[in-house]
Design an enzyme around this catalytic site. Sequence first.
Site, mmCIF file in Angstrom:
data_model
loop_
_atom_site.group_PDB
_atom_site.id
_atom_site.type_symbol
_atom_site.label_atom_id
_atom_site.label_comp_id
_atom_site.label_asym_id
_atom_site.label_seq_id
_atom_site.Cartn_x
_atom_site.Cartn_y
_atom_site.Cartn_z
ATOM 1 N N ASP A 1 4.110 -9.436 9.005
ATOM 2 C CA ASP A 1 4.790 -9.339 7.715
ATOM 3 C C ASP A 1 5.681 -8.102 7.646
ATOM 4 O O ASP A 1 6.754 -8.134 7.036
ATOM 5 C CB ASP A 1 3.714 -9.290 6.621
ATOM 6 C CG ASP A 1 4.259 -9.581 5.243
ATOM 7 O OD1 ASP A 1 5.376 -10.117 5.150
ATOM 8 O OD2 ASP A 1 3.568 -9.273 4.261
ATOM 9 N N TYR B 1 -4.484 -13.630 -4.344
ATOM 10 C CA TYR B 1 -3.877 -13.114 -3.106
ATOM 11 C C TYR B 1 -4.495 -13.720 -1.850
ATOM 12 O O TYR B 1 -5.678 -13.548 -1.588
ATOM 13 C CB TYR B 1 -4.044 -11.597 -3.124
ATOM 14 C CG TYR B 1 -3.671 -10.830 -1.890
ATOM 15 C CD1 TYR B 1 -2.556 -11.145 -1.131
ATOM 16 C CD2 TYR B 1 -4.429 -9.731 -1.505
ATOM 17 C CE1 TYR B 1 -2.213 -10.398 -0.005
ATOM 18 C CE2 TYR B 1 -4.101 -8.973 -0.388
ATOM 19 C CZ TYR B 1 -2.996 -9.314 0.359
ATOM 20 O OH TYR B 1 -2.668 -8.568 1.464
ATOM 21 N N CYS C 1 0.837 -1.196 0.000
ATOM 22 C CA CYS C 1 0.000 0.000 0.000
ATOM 23 C C CYS C 1 0.875 1.250 0.000
ATOM 24 O O CYS C 1 2.019 1.220 0.447
ATOM 25 C CB CYS C 1 -0.894 0.009 1.228
ATOM 26 S SG CYS C 1 -2.063 -1.345 1.202
#
Length: 687
Positions: free
Chosen positions: A265, A169, A32
């Site tokens: 992550d 995804y 993002c």
Amino acid sequence: MTQQADPYAVLFEPVKIGPLTARNRFYQVPHCTGAGRNYPSVSAHIRATNAEGGWAVVSTEQCDIHYSADMRAQVRLWNEGDIPFHARMTDLVHQHGALAACQLVHSGSYSPNHIGREIPISPINTPVQGPYPVHARAMDKRDIANFRQWHRRAARLAKQAGFDIVYVYAGHDITLLLEFLSPRINTRSDEYGGSVENRVRLFRECIEEVRDEVGETCAVAVRLAVDELLGDKGITSAGDGREIVEILAELPDLWDVNVSDWNNDSMTSRFAEEGYQEPYVDFVKSVTSKPVVGVGRFTSPDTMVSQIKRGVLDFIGAARPAIADPFLPNKIEQNRPEDIRECIGCNICVSGNNLYTPMRCTQNPTRSEEWRRGWHPERIPVKDTDDHVLVVGAGPAGLEAARAFGQRGYDVMLAEATRDLGGRVTRETTFPGLSTWARVRDWRVGQIEKMPNVVVYRESQMNEATVLETACNLVVVATGATWRRDGFGRTDRAVVPGADRSNVYTPDDIMNGAEPEGPVIVFDDDHYYMGSVISERLRALGREVVLVTPEAVVSAFTTYTLEQSRVQARLMEAGIRIVASHSLVSIGADATELRCTYTDRVSSIACTSVVLVTALTANDGLYTDLVQTAVADDDAGPRRIVRIGDCYAPGTIAAAVWSGHRCARAPFAEITDEVPFRLERVELADG
Ligand code: ADP
Ligand code: SF4
């Protein structure tokens, strides 16, 4: 003389991804930007700059496929109308010789759908994630068929928009497909739930259908979380994660593997080292012949080479390292690893996304400004005046200003009062977990050392007279800020009675080596990292520590940097007592009065010392003196004075770096009547 083999050559080998060839092993994975659908040109030019910097594959962020999961600000491919937004990005990326990848997503129960008001969907009936009074409903067969059609259509649209790689995804728990894969969530009793084969069914169907849609010219990638770091409660790389890869091993053209959820992550350097995902993803290459990409905040070329040579990964995946230095691949190829502006792992970039604003980066002040202000991360206009520049103060603002003025070709004097360069960065990196932040200083000092036109003067405390003694006619004051001693802070905006006692300390005292006697109260009305790292340090000295905060959680701002739960857990594990939702009423010799921020009820805690982490005051005395008296000087000509960084207004290190950079590009651009950057506006529809 024998030629030395290029140690990084392996990183520049081309790699096949299905029908395509990536020019090297550098892969900007989906991430993002905070720009999303609201600032599409900002977003497109972020990606374009990465492609220019040498990344072989450049990806979008997650791209919504249907209004039944509307992630508010993220890019989308709902219908043909969305194609031009993406086509701008793919055109630019292709112009720079990279492949463009699109990450399709349906966010399932992660999306409360506050905009469109559609009831969210999920494999099961469940409350949505987050504190929203919304439930998702379990998908029936018709919903599953519909979802597959939406996913197909989005793949078709992605191809039309010019993407080379289309993602299926399931890389974070914010996706419908990971919800289906998860044994924790997917308790369905039909052919889409239960056994791992059943839970994989929808994922497999989507991969096959995307391939069917994009044909032979595009590649199909999957992003899969092979471990959720939840132990037996979730997907693990020793259990379901591995089984899923085994079942689908040869189906996609590329495996992009990671750990879920996002705060695992994108762990910050405070909590994880470079390459921390290796133990979870290293099995994947032994299960598939397809290329594998993984992430781990890779900034060291030696670590990257090791990942490839040891057979852990085929591609070096990166989000944050590409944000901090879009030109990282080119710098390695040109054998200039010392020029890499290494990510410090602070997640200020992530906070931009979480605040729905184009991301900013502590290390790279040009990020998100590529289109808006025309700032390039490597190039800067050559000087257009004959100014001689004096920068006073070598913190992050002063270092960046001196570096960028120097890059423009100006003659620069950088005067620093102390022996050490780096200002607050040098002082703050002594705290537990923050040592990586020293890269902010080290990269800038390294660049300045190469510039003969920038001269550094250490141990040079400047005052009005010594500034005037220099021949510099552009004076940049970057003298930083000092922590307030009076307790004035965000919550009560008033001084705290008793703050002038000798048992009261500030963060500056702690950084100067003070070790207050316990029990000690650390009052955190700053809400970022300072209160927590001081508490950690004092606890490590064996003090009994009580962290008091007016917020409901400690270090509230770190919610945006994905750290809050880890910060709080670390403090609790260390035995630090946390008193939330309280502010300070008064400080006494051996007790401190607190006020509940909800009820105003006053209570008292016994303590020997108090550390006030509340607010800062700009060190603008030199600036004020100079503007009052030093505007004209007969010998050097008129002097111009500007202040930057914490001396202008205290803030984050990222803000200080940005301020220094802006100053070097446009010294007097503080506030202008006209908007100083390009605007992108929502188009008015027919009424
Ligand atoms: P910023 O975040 O804005 O860069 P810092 O507090 O990190 O601010 O850095 C300010 C630097 O300026 C410190 O290294 C400090 O020693 C130095 N400094 C402050 N006052 C003077 C001065 N009068 N002359 C030279 N250096 C100064
Ligand atoms: Fe790295 Fe921090 Fe920049 Fe994000 S903001 S890319 S974590 S340096």
